[in-house]
Design a protein around this motif. Structure first.
Motif, PDB file in Angstrom:
ATOM      1  N   PRO A  42       0.923  -1.154   0.022  1.00 17.21           N
ATOM      2  CA  PRO A  42       0.050   0.006  -0.015  1.00 17.21           C
ATOM      3  C   PRO A  42       0.812   1.160   0.057  1.00 17.21           C
ATOM      4  O   PRO A  42       2.039   1.195   0.399  1.00 17.21           O
ATOM      5  N   TRP A  66      -8.412  -1.395   0.052  1.00 10.85           N
ATOM      6  CA  TRP A  66      -8.526  -1.814  -1.314  1.00 10.85           C
ATOM      7  C   TRP A  66      -9.896  -2.135  -1.774  1.00 10.85           C
ATOM      8  O   TRP A  66     -10.940  -2.633  -0.990  1.00 10.85           O
ATOM      9  N   TYR A  71      -5.885   0.921  -4.553  1.00 15.22           N
ATOM     10  CA  TYR A  71      -6.170   1.249  -2.988  1.00 15.22           C
ATOM     11  C   TYR A  71      -6.935   2.649  -3.182  1.00 15.22           C
ATOM     12  O   TYR A  71      -6.545   3.703  -3.802  1.00 15.22           O
TER      13      TYR A  71
END
Length: 114
Positions: A42, A66, A71
């Motif tokens: 991430p 998510w 993201y």
């Protein structure tokens, strides 16, 4: 009994049978646990200015979620304080060849005495 009485009894019995045949009991409540594993790390957390403390609330910082194959940033928010519990924010951890999110949760505070 008269013919009308027989018809009403038969109609009532038919209604009971039809109602019993179509009845479905309510589903039992259960917790939905969503497991998300992603192949890419991430992004770093965004800077959020934490507002001044509010009585009866706990600040939940923002995090990357998510969603839709990418993201997405979820901004921080206030949660109601739960006496005897500690808030744990969501966190991404390495898992196999990817990353898995551990969702936010409230855990029992071992120092809490009633």
């Amino acid at each position: 009994m008269t013919t009308l009485t027989h018809k009403l009894v038969a109609l009532a019995a038919l209604g009971l049978v039809a109602g019993a045949a179509t009845y479905t009991p309510p589903a039992a409540a259960r917790e939905v646990v969503e497991v998300v594993t992603v192949g890419t790390r991430p992004p770093p957390p965004r800077f959020e200015r934490v507002p001044p403390p509010r009585s009866g609330y706990v600040w939940a910082p923002g995090y990357w979620n998510w969603y839709g194959g990418r993201y997405v940033w979820v901004g921080g928010r206030w949660n109601n304080y739960r006496p005897g519990y500690v808030y744990r924010p969501p966190v991404w951890r390495p898992y196999g060849r990817g990353y898995r999110i551990e969702r936010e949760t409230w855990v029992r505070d071992p120092r809490w005495h009633r």
